[in-house]
Design a protein around this motif. Structure first.
Motif, mmCIF file in Angstrom:
data_model
loop_
_atom_site.group_PDB
_atom_site.id
_atom_site.type_symbol
_atom_site.label_atom_id
_atom_site.label_comp_id
_atom_site.label_asym_id
_atom_site.label_seq_id
_atom_site.Cartn_x
_atom_site.Cartn_y
_atom_site.Cartn_z
ATOM 1 N N VAL A 77 73.548 53.253 -29.226
ATOM 2 C CA VAL A 77 74.041 52.082 -29.963
ATOM 3 C C VAL A 77 72.933 51.055 -30.121
ATOM 4 C CG1 VAL A 77 75.659 50.138 -29.898
ATOM 5 C CG2 VAL A 77 76.412 52.412 -29.201
ATOM 6 N N TYR A 78 72.216 50.779 -29.045
ATOM 7 C CA TYR A 78 71.151 49.785 -29.085
ATOM 8 C C TYR A 78 70.002 50.216 -30.000
ATOM 9 C CZ TYR A 78 73.595 47.904 -25.015
ATOM 10 O OH TYR A 78 74.542 47.389 -24.171
ATOM 11 N N ASN A 79 69.670 51.505 -29.970
ATOM 12 C CA ASN A 79 68.591 51.996 -30.826
ATOM 13 C C ASN A 79 68.943 51.832 -32.302
ATOM 14 O OD1 ASN A 79 67.035 52.705 -28.620
ATOM 15 N ND2 ASN A 79 67.718 54.836 -28.592
ATOM 16 N N GLN A 80 70.188 52.155 -32.647
ATOM 17 C CA GLN A 80 70.627 51.979 -34.032
ATOM 18 C C GLN A 80 70.605 50.501 -34.421
ATOM 19 O OE1 GLN A 80 74.090 54.412 -35.445
ATOM 20 N NE2 GLN A 80 74.220 55.028 -33.301
ATOM 21 N N ASN A 81 70.986 49.649 -33.490
ATOM 22 C CA ASN A 81 71.026 48.216 -33.771
ATOM 23 C C ASN A 81 69.632 47.662 -34.012
ATOM 24 O OD1 ASN A 81 73.076 46.073 -33.929
ATOM 25 N ND2 ASN A 81 71.847 45.090 -32.339
ATOM 26 N N VAL A 82 68.651 48.153 -33.251
ATOM 27 C CA VAL A 82 67.269 47.715 -33.434
ATOM 28 C C VAL A 82 66.765 48.103 -34.826
ATOM 29 C CG1 VAL A 82 64.893 48.079 -32.677
ATOM 30 C CG2 VAL A 82 66.681 47.713 -30.982
ATOM 31 N N GLU A 83 67.082 49.318 -35.261
ATOM 32 C CA GLU A 83 66.677 49.762 -36.599
ATOM 33 C C GLU A 83 67.272 48.865 -37.674
ATOM 34 O OE1 GLU A 83 67.715 53.810 -37.132
ATOM 35 O OE2 GLU A 83 66.460 54.544 -35.491
ATOM 36 N N LEU A 84 68.543 48.499 -37.506
ATOM 37 C CA LEU A 84 69.200 47.650 -38.488
ATOM 38 C C LEU A 84 68.666 46.226 -38.476
ATOM 39 C CD1 LEU A 84 72.876 48.927 -38.219
ATOM 40 C CD2 LEU A 84 71.486 48.865 -40.283
ATOM 41 N N THR A 85 68.162 45.785 -37.349
ATOM 42 C CA THR A 85 67.604 44.434 -37.260
ATOM 43 C C THR A 85 66.457 44.257 -38.245
ATOM 44 O OG1 THR A 85 68.195 44.240 -34.912
ATOM 45 C CG2 THR A 85 66.489 42.752 -35.740
#
Length: 233
Positions: free
Chosen positions: A133-141
């Motif tokens: 979840v965190y990895n996907q969120n970083v990409e979206l940031t």
């Protein structure tokens, strides 16, 4: 929305020394915030539009970003449901130093009657479960940062259309307030309304992104603590 404001909205302080895995005040408020946010996302919608060449790419990218962030916040919410006690504990000590957090974990586990009641193993499991979840969120940031910057330029280029759409929206606010919360907005047919919708999509995506980012900061503090403990052993 500033992180401090989001934190104030979704984090109910729990008194240090009174933390318990049965106290879900923090997680309940956070669950409500995420639930309301996902409803807003779904109501706004993710449909592609064809309004004006040269602008459609931005409009549809905003919809794509919102849809992706909706999926990520959905995964985050599942972990919230699975680890309510962990989140309540971590938010109880969100302002603690690594040493204070370590002492809180040790003290809590010392009072546990069974291995299943101990919080340290649950924190480790929670951290691992949320890694994707965190990895996907970083990409979206990164994508969000680019598109939000782009939106400021595009809105300035089409200021008249946006101003007209804003005025129409204000005039129709009485009627929109009577709509059901579950009713999905119609896709815009004019440029100004489409641009306003795109900025709303990016704004909601940013809110979801920052909620998850707050949780990531807490988990990072836990990981730092674990690394320090491993270094000492």
């Amino acid at each position: 929305m500033k992180k401090s404001l989001i934190c104030a909205l979704i984090c109910v302080p729990l008194f240090t020394g009174c933390a318990s895995t049965s106290d879900n005040a923090a997680t309940l408020d956070r669950d409500q915030a995420v639930s309301e946010l996902t409803v807003k996302m779904d109501n706004l919608g993710y449909n592609p539009v064809t309004i004006q060449p040269g602008v459609d790419e931005f409009l549809n990218m905003a919809a794509v970003i919102l849809k992706r962030q909706r999926n990520v916040i959905g995964e985050y919410r599942k972990q919230t449901e699975n680890f309510r006690d962990v989140q309540a504990f971590l938010y109880a000590y969100k302002d603690a130093t690594p040493e204070e957090l370590e002492l809180a974990i040790v003290t809590f586990d010392a009072g546990a009657k069974t291995e299943e009641e101990k919080i340290a193993p649950k924190i480790n499991a929670y951290s691992q479960a949320n890694e994707n979840v965190y990895n996907q969120n970083v990409e979206l940031t990164t994508t969000l940062t680019v598109e939000i910057a782009k939106s400021a330029y595009i809105l300035s280029e089409h200021g008249t259309a946006v101003a007209q759409a804003t005025a129409l929206n204000a005039a129709g606010s009485l009627f929109s307030s009577m709509m059901s919360d579950e009713e999905t907005e119609e896709d815009p047919q004019d440029l100004g309304t489409a641009l306003l919708k795109a900025t709303d999509q990016l704004s909601l995506a940013l809110e979801a992104n920052e909620i998850i980012d707050l949780e990531k900061e807490t988990i990072d503090a836990v990981k730092q603590l674990q690394e320090e403990q491993e270094a000492k052993s």
